[in-house]
Design an enzyme around this catalytic site. Structure first.
Site, PDB file in Angstrom:
ATOM      1  N   TYR A 176     -12.734  -2.490  -2.287  1.00  0.00           N
ATOM      2  CA  TYR A 176     -13.303  -2.951  -0.541  1.00  0.00           C
ATOM      3  C   TYR A 176     -14.644  -2.476  -0.566  1.00  0.00           C
ATOM      4  O   TYR A 176     -15.080  -2.008   0.524  1.00  0.00           O
ATOM      5  CB  TYR A 176     -12.634  -1.396   0.557  1.00  0.00           C
ATOM      6  CG  TYR A 176     -11.032  -1.812   0.221  1.00  0.00           C
ATOM      7  CD1 TYR A 176     -10.852  -1.985   0.671  1.00  0.00           C
ATOM      8  CD2 TYR A 176      -9.954  -0.803  -0.382  1.00  0.00           C
ATOM      9  CE1 TYR A 176      -9.153  -2.716   1.533  1.00  0.00           C
ATOM     10  CE2 TYR A 176      -8.770  -1.389   0.326  1.00  0.00           C
ATOM     11  CZ  TYR A 176      -8.858  -1.834   0.993  1.00  0.00           C
ATOM     12  OH  TYR A 176      -6.623  -1.784   1.330  1.00  0.00           O
ATOM     13  N   ASN A 219      -2.209  -0.577   7.477  1.00  0.00           N
ATOM     14  CA  ASN A 219      -1.146  -1.033   8.436  1.00  0.00           C
ATOM     15  C   ASN A 219      -0.713  -1.938   6.212  1.00  0.00           C
ATOM     16  O   ASN A 219      -0.525  -3.292   6.601  1.00  0.00           O
ATOM     17  CB  ASN A 219      -2.493  -2.606   8.380  1.00  0.00           C
ATOM     18  CG  ASN A 219      -3.093  -2.694   6.962  1.00  0.00           C
ATOM     19  OD1 ASN A 219      -3.220  -2.132   6.245  1.00  0.00           O
ATOM     20  ND2 ASN A 219      -4.521  -3.286   8.003  1.00  0.00           N
ATOM     21  N   LYS A 252       0.685  -1.444   0.244  1.00  0.00           N
ATOM     22  CA  LYS A 252       0.155  -0.117  -0.139  1.00  0.00           C
ATOM     23  C   LYS A 252       0.869   1.212   0.158  1.00  0.00           C
ATOM     24  O   LYS A 252       2.013   1.349   0.520  1.00  0.00           O
ATOM     25  CB  LYS A 252      -1.156  -0.308   1.235  1.00  0.00           C
ATOM     26  CG  LYS A 252      -1.614  -1.346   0.977  1.00  0.00           C
ATOM     27  CD  LYS A 252      -2.983  -0.984   2.247  1.00  0.00           C
ATOM     28  CE  LYS A 252      -3.729  -2.008   2.597  1.00  0.00           C
ATOM     29  NZ  LYS A 252      -4.579  -2.275   3.636  1.00  0.00           N
ATOM     30  N   GLU A 287     -10.313 -10.888  -6.443  1.00  0.00           N
ATOM     31  CA  GLU A 287      -9.229  -9.955  -6.207  1.00  0.00           C
ATOM     32  C   GLU A 287      -8.255  -9.650  -7.310  1.00  0.00           C
ATOM     33  O   GLU A 287      -8.003  -8.806  -8.036  1.00  0.00           O
ATOM     34  CB  GLU A 287      -8.496  -9.950  -5.201  1.00  0.00           C
ATOM     35  CG  GLU A 287      -9.533  -9.463  -3.766  1.00  0.00           C
ATOM     36  CD  GLU A 287      -8.607  -9.560  -2.824  1.00  0.00           C
ATOM     37  OE1 GLU A 287      -9.681  -9.013  -1.888  1.00  0.00           O
ATOM     38  OE2 GLU A 287      -7.436 -10.584  -2.289  1.00  0.00           O
ATOM     39  N   HIS A 337      -1.693  -5.173   2.084  1.00  0.00           N
ATOM     40  CA  HIS A 337      -2.810  -6.056   1.899  1.00  0.00           C
ATOM     41  C   HIS A 337      -2.051  -7.554   1.637  1.00  0.00           C
ATOM     42  O   HIS A 337      -1.773  -7.899   0.284  1.00  0.00           O
ATOM     43  CB  HIS A 337      -3.344  -6.084   0.814  1.00  0.00           C
ATOM     44  CG  HIS A 337      -5.165  -6.620   0.295  1.00  0.00           C
ATOM     45  ND1 HIS A 337      -6.044  -6.378   0.914  1.00  0.00           N
ATOM     46  CD2 HIS A 337      -5.189  -7.273  -0.649  1.00  0.00           C
ATOM     47  CE1 HIS A 337      -6.684  -7.199   0.623  1.00  0.00           C
ATOM     48  NE2 HIS A 337      -6.400  -8.170  -0.860  1.00  0.00           N
TER      49      HIS A 337
HETATM   50  P1  DAT Z   1      -8.311  -6.638   5.925  1.00  0.00           P
HETATM   51  O1  DAT Z   1      -6.620  -6.341   5.147  1.00  0.00           O
HETATM   52  O2  DAT Z   1      -6.773  -7.674   7.072  1.00  0.00           O
HETATM   53  O3  DAT Z   1      -8.310  -8.300   4.668  1.00  0.00           O
HETATM   54  P2  DAT Z   1     -10.665  -6.241   5.827  1.00  0.00           P
HETATM   55  O4  DAT Z   1     -10.896  -6.631   4.065  1.00  0.00           O
HETATM   56  O5  DAT Z   1     -11.430  -6.463   6.803  1.00  0.00           O
HETATM   57  O6  DAT Z   1      -8.810  -6.862   6.778  1.00  0.00           O
HETATM   58  O7  DAT Z   1     -10.484  -4.962   5.587  1.00  0.00           O
HETATM   59  C1  DAT Z   1      -9.135  -4.230   4.427  1.00  0.00           C
HETATM   60  C2  DAT Z   1      -9.178  -2.771   5.356  1.00  0.00           C
HETATM   61  O8  DAT Z   1      -9.751  -2.086   5.642  1.00  0.00           O
HETATM   62  C3  DAT Z   1      -7.734  -2.913   6.514  1.00  0.00           C
HETATM   63  O9  DAT Z   1      -7.071  -3.722   6.226  1.00  0.00           O
HETATM   64  C4  DAT Z   1      -7.340  -2.311   6.778  1.00  0.00           C
HETATM   65  C5  DAT Z   1      -8.773  -1.622   7.083  1.00  0.00           C
HETATM   66  N1  DAT Z   1      -9.592  -1.595   8.030  1.00  0.00           N
HETATM   67  C6  DAT Z   1     -10.591  -2.385   8.513  1.00  0.00           C
HETATM   68  N2  DAT Z   1     -11.550  -2.422   9.598  1.00  0.00           N
HETATM   69  C7  DAT Z   1     -11.035  -1.616   9.858  1.00  0.00           C
HETATM   70  C8  DAT Z   1     -11.197  -0.782  11.343  1.00  0.00           C
HETATM   71  N3  DAT Z   1     -12.432  -1.185  12.582  1.00  0.00           N
HETATM   72  N4  DAT Z   1     -10.606   0.003  11.285  1.00  0.00           N
HETATM   73  C9  DAT Z   1      -9.839   0.854  10.641  1.00  0.00           C
HETATM   74  N5  DAT Z   1      -9.595  -0.004   9.454  1.00  0.00           N
HETATM   75  C10 DAT Z   1     -10.213  -0.534   9.238  1.00  0.00           C
HETATM   76 MG    MG Z   2      -9.516  -8.165   3.529  1.00  0.00          MG
END
Ligand code: DAT
Ligand code: MG
Length: 168
Positions: A51, A123, A11, A137, A126
């Site tokens: 997303y 973070n 990212k 994806e 991805h």
């Molecule tokens: P991941 O990236 O671990 O698969 P995800 O698909 O649930 O997690 O979410 C995509 C991204 O969205 C994640 O990398 C960071 C952001 N995100 C997810 N949950 C969040 C939260 N509770 N607060 C802030 N950002 C969040």
């Molecule tokens: Mg995810």
């Protein structure tokens, strides 16, 4: 264990913090192979589709700005496809928990991620979280020509009058 493919994205925060080499070294511990790699300027359309499972979350708009590079003023991400036995789980293990504060300190997100004051998880990477997500994806981010090997079925189409750019 089944052969899997998984999508990794370095990212914008990973790129501006110069973490690409480090992340690729960490991922090489898995002994998976890279079958696709490219820099992408993320459009709003691509960000929204990637997303879409989070579209009702309060942080959705900020998440779009983050992945599009608006937050870090670098409008590119590095997208990669890794392949091998149990690829999805092996990569997620090294990548760590979604929340960088909960992620193991040795994981990529634990070591390099942060939570902004407005609550967005920056973070760094991805990684796909299931075979279904990975397929969706990879098909979203890559065309069949951009991955090495026939990973999903394709079909032939004839395109007419397609406008494109070539070097002048
Ligand atoms: P991941 O990236 O671990 O698969 P995800 O698909 O649930 O997690 O979410 C995509 C991204 O969205 C994640 O990398 C960071 C952001 N995100 C997810 N949950 C969040 C939260 N509770 N607060 C802030 N950002 C969040
Ligand atoms: Mg995810």
């Amino acid at each position: 264990m089944a052969t899997e493919q998984t999508l990794i994205i370095v990212k914008p925060d990973g790129l501006i913090k110069s973490l690409t080499g480090n992340i690729l070294s960490r991922l090489s511990e898995t002994k998976l192979v890279i079958i696709g790699a490219k820099l992408v300027r993320v459009s709003e359309e691509l960000a929204k589709e990637h997303y879409k499972h989070l579209k009702d979350k309060p942080f959705f708009d900020e998440l779009l700005h983050y992945i599009m590079g608006d937050v870090h003023n670098t409008h590119r991400v590095l997208a990669l496809v890794y392949q091998g036995e149990g690829a999805i789980g092996k990569v997620r293990e090294i990548v760590g928990d979604t929340n960088p504060e909960k992620a193991h300190p040795v994981s990529i997100r634990g070591a390099y991620g942060r939570i902004t004051t407005s609550g967005v998880f920056e973070n760094v990477v991805h990684a796909s979280s299931s075979p279904e997500d990975a397929e969706q994806e990879i098909k979203l981010w890559f065309s069949p020509f951009e991955v090495v090997g026939d990973i999903y079925p394709t079909r032939d189409v004839v395109l007419e009058k397609v406008k494109t750019k070539v070097w002048a």
